[in-house]
Design an enzyme around this catalytic site. Structure first.
Site, PDB file in Angstrom:
ATOM      1  N   LYS A   1       0.824  -1.186  -0.184  1.00 35.06           N
ATOM      2  CA  LYS A   1      -0.162   0.014  -0.109  1.00 35.06           C
ATOM      3  C   LYS A   1       0.752   1.205   0.028  1.00 35.06           C
ATOM      4  O   LYS A   1       2.078   1.257   0.572  1.00 35.06           O
ATOM      5  CB  LYS A   1      -0.931  -0.103   1.488  1.00 35.06           C
ATOM      6  CG  LYS A   1      -0.243   0.076   2.569  1.00 35.06           C
ATOM      7  CD  LYS A   1       0.446   1.381   3.068  1.00 35.06           C
ATOM      8  CE  LYS A   1       0.841   1.413   4.514  1.00 35.06           C
ATOM      9  NZ  LYS A   1       1.481   2.498   4.741  1.00 35.06           N
TER      10      LYS A   1
ATOM     11  N   ASP B   1      -1.995  -1.986  10.337  1.00 31.61           N
ATOM     12  CA  ASP B   1      -2.163  -1.783   9.040  1.00 31.61           C
ATOM     13  C   ASP B   1      -2.760  -3.157   8.351  1.00 31.61           C
ATOM     14  O   ASP B   1      -3.296  -3.065   7.618  1.00 31.61           O
ATOM     15  CB  ASP B   1      -1.191  -1.626   8.198  1.00 31.61           C
ATOM     16  CG  ASP B   1      -0.349  -0.129   8.376  1.00 31.61           C
ATOM     17  OD1 ASP B   1      -1.014   0.955   8.609  1.00 31.61           O
ATOM     18  OD2 ASP B   1       0.732   0.311   8.047  1.00 31.61           O
TER      19      ASP B   1
END
Length: 277
Positions: free
Chosen positions: A8, A131
């Site tokens: 990401k 995350d």
């Protein structure tokens, strides 16, 4: 079973402030990328974890934590042989470890035929890392809190992504500890989301930013060199991802990325051309 763990970038990261529990309150726009680790998992007589890196996987690794979390939550008796072919660099701000954990948790769910949807696995994955819930959902999202509040949105903005990481990484703990709240920037997450939803690429350079870039650049000077280099090359949007040390550049002119990929002056640095997943 073979699956993939997607990296990401933080198109925007605002550290709102420090919480009483020691964590930091965040507002972020997170985008999954086509860059990924390759994960293989199968049943085995005992747990066995390997990857293509030189050092061995220990109990602190997110892969091990992911297996333990699933085992405790669902009473799983089976053991697993897991091999990860790493492509996402470590200490890069790309959520490589979190992505691996998410992929493993989803794979165990499918292998063991557990009745749990992605949302349930995402909520459980908070125990593994901040995350990991986003990596489970793996969709463009506004992410808040310490990573547990995820608000997916439909992205309509198209561009290519260049990742450029100096050899040296950044310790997330050291980066957060070095924030100077008197001088740091606080980007507008809602404006970045609007640009991505409304295909307003021209306005992205005005709002894409990262509170952590200031302290990370003090810890690793090469982050500033990477930013300056990519801006001189003419990329429309340049910013650091997460706590670094990866700097990403967004463009609708793919020839710019090809120029950087051919540049021999930065052969020791990680460079990768990708897109939003």
């Amino acid at each position: 079973m073979r699956t993939f763990a997607y990296a990401k970038i933080n198109a925007c990261l605002n550290v709102v402030g420090r919480r009483e529990d020691g964590y930091h309150e965040l507002e972020m726009v997170m985008l999954p990328l086509t860059l990924c680790d390759d994960v293989s998992i199968r049943f085995a007589k005992a747990d066995w974890f390997t990857w293509n890196l030189k050092y061995r996987i220990n109990g602190k690794n997110t892969i091990v934590k992911a297996v333990d979390c699933m085992r405790k939550a669902y009473g799983i008796k089976e053991h697993f042989r897991i091999h990860v072919h790493k492509r996402i660099p470590t200490q890069a701000g790309l959520a490589g470890g979190s992505a691996d954990a998410a992929a493993v948790m989803l794979a165990i769910r499918d292998l063991c035929h557990l009745d749990a949807d992605d949302q349930e696995i995402a909520q459980l994955s908070k125990q593994v890392g901040a995350d990991v819930p986003f990596c489970v959902m793996c969709r463009p999202s506004v992410v808040k809190g310490i990573g547990e509040v995820i608000e997916p949105f439909k992205m309509n903005c198209d561009f290519d992504v260049l990742l450029m990481k100096p050899y040296k990484g950044v310790s997330t703990k050291e980066c957060f500890a070095a924030i100077d709240f008197d001088t740091c920037i606080h980007p507008n997450v809602d404006e970045v989301k609007r640009c991505l939803m409304e295909d307003d690429f021209d306005s992205l350079p005005l709002c894409v930013a990262n509170t952590l870039e200031q302290p990370a650049s003090r810890l690793v000077k090469e982050i500033g060199y990477a930013r300056e280099y990519l801006q001189k090359k003419g990329f429309e949007v340049v910013c650091m991802s997460g706590s670094g040390s990866t700097v990403f550049a967004l463009t609708r002119r793919p020839e710019l990325i090809d120029q950087v990929m051919r540049d021999t002056n930065y052969n020791g640095w990680f460079r990768y051309k990708c897109r939003v997943l």
